[in-house]
Structure formats: C-alpha cells, structure tokens
Design an enzyme around this catalytic site. Structure first.
Site, PDB file in Angstrom:
ATOM      1  N   VAL A 162      13.230 -17.358  -0.767  1.00 42.62           N
ATOM      2  CA  VAL A 162      12.519 -16.096  -0.562  1.00 42.62           C
ATOM      3  C   VAL A 162      11.956 -15.589  -1.885  1.00 42.62           C
ATOM      4  O   VAL A 162      10.803 -15.153  -1.968  1.00 42.62           O
ATOM      5  CB  VAL A 162      13.444 -15.039   0.075  1.00 42.62           C
ATOM      6  CG1 VAL A 162      12.751 -13.682   0.137  1.00 42.62           C
ATOM      7  CG2 VAL A 162      13.862 -15.473   1.485  1.00 42.62           C
ATOM      8  N   CYS A 163      12.763 -15.671  -2.930  1.00 40.70           N
ATOM      9  CA  CYS A 163      12.338 -15.155  -4.227  1.00 40.70           C
ATOM     10  C   CYS A 163      11.151 -15.939  -4.792  1.00 40.70           C
ATOM     11  O   CYS A 163      10.289 -15.373  -5.469  1.00 40.70           O
ATOM     12  CB  CYS A 163      13.503 -15.173  -5.210  1.00 40.70           C
ATOM     13  SG  CYS A 163      14.881 -14.105  -4.722  1.00 40.70           S
ATOM     14  N   THR A 164      11.107 -17.238  -4.505  1.00 40.53           N
ATOM     15  CA  THR A 164       9.969 -18.035  -4.958  1.00 40.53           C
ATOM     16  C   THR A 164       8.680 -17.549  -4.312  1.00 40.53           C
ATOM     17  O   THR A 164       7.639 -17.425  -4.980  1.00 40.53           O
ATOM     18  CB  THR A 164      10.207 -19.527  -4.630  1.00 40.53           C
ATOM     19  OG1 THR A 164      11.389 -19.970  -5.325  1.00 40.53           O
ATOM     20  CG2 THR A 164       9.023 -20.376  -5.061  1.00 40.53           C
ATOM     21  N   PHE A 221       7.730 -14.137  -6.062  1.00 46.41           N
ATOM     22  CA  PHE A 221       7.102 -14.273  -7.376  1.00 46.41           C
ATOM     23  C   PHE A 221       5.676 -14.779  -7.236  1.00 46.41           C
ATOM     24  O   PHE A 221       4.779 -14.380  -7.986  1.00 46.41           O
ATOM     25  CB  PHE A 221       7.919 -15.209  -8.272  1.00 46.41           C
ATOM     26  CG  PHE A 221       8.895 -14.492  -9.149  1.00 46.41           C
ATOM     27  CD1 PHE A 221       8.454 -13.690 -10.190  1.00 46.41           C
ATOM     28  CD2 PHE A 221      10.259 -14.610  -8.944  1.00 46.41           C
ATOM     29  CE1 PHE A 221       9.341 -13.024 -11.012  1.00 46.41           C
ATOM     30  CE2 PHE A 221      11.157 -13.950  -9.753  1.00 46.41           C
ATOM     31  CZ  PHE A 221      10.714 -13.154 -10.787  1.00 46.41           C
TER      32      PHE A 221
END
Length: 217
Positions: free
Chosen positions: A44-46, A49
């Site tokens: 999710v964080c990828t 960003f």
C-alpha cells in the site's frame, strides 16, 4: 499529550534520503505535508509514494513541501525509491525520513506506548504509523488524517485539503462539504450578514447561519 490542531508541530533533526533534515528549517516559509509509513517495501505504501511523486509539482505550485517518514533506514529508503519509480513511473524528488528509533513516530504520537518495539518489528507492529499531517508556515498543525493499514491514502483529497486550508487561512471563511477550488465559501459566523455583504458582495443565504459567497481571488 496528544497533538491537536493548531499545536506547534514538533521539531526534530533526522537523516533522510536527502541528507540531514532539521524539520522546521526544512519547512521554512512553506506549508508542508508529512506522511508516515510503518515500513519500507510494503504494497500500500509503495502505491502511496507513487501517487505523491506524481503530484509533487501540484504541491509545489501551492508553496507546499512533501516529506515521507518510515521506520527503516536511509539505505533501505533509497532501494525502495527505485521500486516506487518502477511502479508509478515518477521520480521521487522529496525526502524520506529515516525513523529507525521511532523518534518521529513518538514525537507525533503515531504509536501507542505498547507498540514502541526496539527490534524485530514488522509493519503490523507499527501499523499506526499511518498518519498524514499538513503543517502551516507558522509550524502549526492544520490537519491530521490517520489511515488503517488496509486503506490507501487519497492524495487528491490531501491536495484538496491543502487548497481549502490556503483558501481560508487568516480569512473569515470555511469550506463546505465536497468543496473544490473555485466553489463558494462559507462566511464565518463571527461576521455579521451586513458586514459580509459590504465586504464580499452578494451572498447566498439558504439558512440564517449558512451564508455563502464567491471565494476572493
């Protein structure tokens, strides 16, 4: 104590993908968005960003700097940045702050006390490091959004919130639900209808306490 809207954003010095950052100095006279992540190389964080990287220019047009923070170190951050570019195709031009010791996470009240784990932690251990802050040029916290692990951030909404904050900053206005730049704004209750008409011209008054006007350019 928990941080609240209009508290001074805690200052800190930390290493990042762009060298040592002194947070208040980095913000300078700009707005800033600080968004945090529980760990590098998480799916999710990828995507988040990547979304932020694509919108960096839009934030810059509004006098706003971006900075990410993750609990891993700078070396891992640099490797992760390559994955972000592979996924979304956009170069990341803002720093990722290293927070291996959870210093920033603690300063910004992102974790409950029992989650301050020294080693061997997983993304689940630091799951609440999923907070977004918008900070003003005066270094005051203007907005806080906290997301669970399962919900990716909407950076268009964060940009909309920044637009709303800038539109109302220091002015007797608020923005209605679903407001977008160019829409009417709400006149603050601290301004009488007579004064509002004199200052802003024609008002739309669907209710005595709900008075809309064109947003000043």
């Amino acid at each position: 104590m928990s941080l609240r809207i209009n508290d001074i954003a805690p200052d800190f010095t930390a290493e990042s993908t762009q060298g040592t950052i002194k947070w208040h100095e980095y913000i300078g006279d700009n707005y800033a968005v600080l968004f945090s992540h529980p760990k590098d190389f998480t799916p999710v964080c990828t995507t988040e960003f990547s979304a932020a990287a694509k919108l960096t220019g839009e934030f810059a047009k509004r006098g706003c700097k971006l900075a990410g923070v993750s609990i891993d170190g700078v070396e891992d951050h640099h490797k992760w940045m390559a994955d972000v570019k592979t996924y979304g195709g956009a170069e990341m031009t803002f720093p990722i702050i290293a927070d291996k010791g959870l210093t920033v996470a603690k300063l910004y009240d992102m974790l409950p006390a029992e989650a301050y784990l020294p080693d061997g932690r997983t993304a689940n251990d630091t799951a609440t490091v999923r907070t977004t802050f918008i900070i003003g040029p005066d270094k005051k916290i203007r907005l806080m959004l906290i997301y669970p692990m399962s919900v990716g951030r909407n950076f268009d909404e964060i940009l909309r919130c920044l637009d709303a904050i800038r539109q109302t900053d220091g002015k007797p206005f608020a923005t209605p639900a679903d407001w977008q730049p160019g829409d009417d704004v709400i006149v603050a209750l601290s301004v009488s209808t007579e004064d509002a008409q004199a200052r802003f011209g024609k008002l739309d008054i669907p209710l005595p306490y709900l008075r809309k006007t064109k947003a000043p350019v």
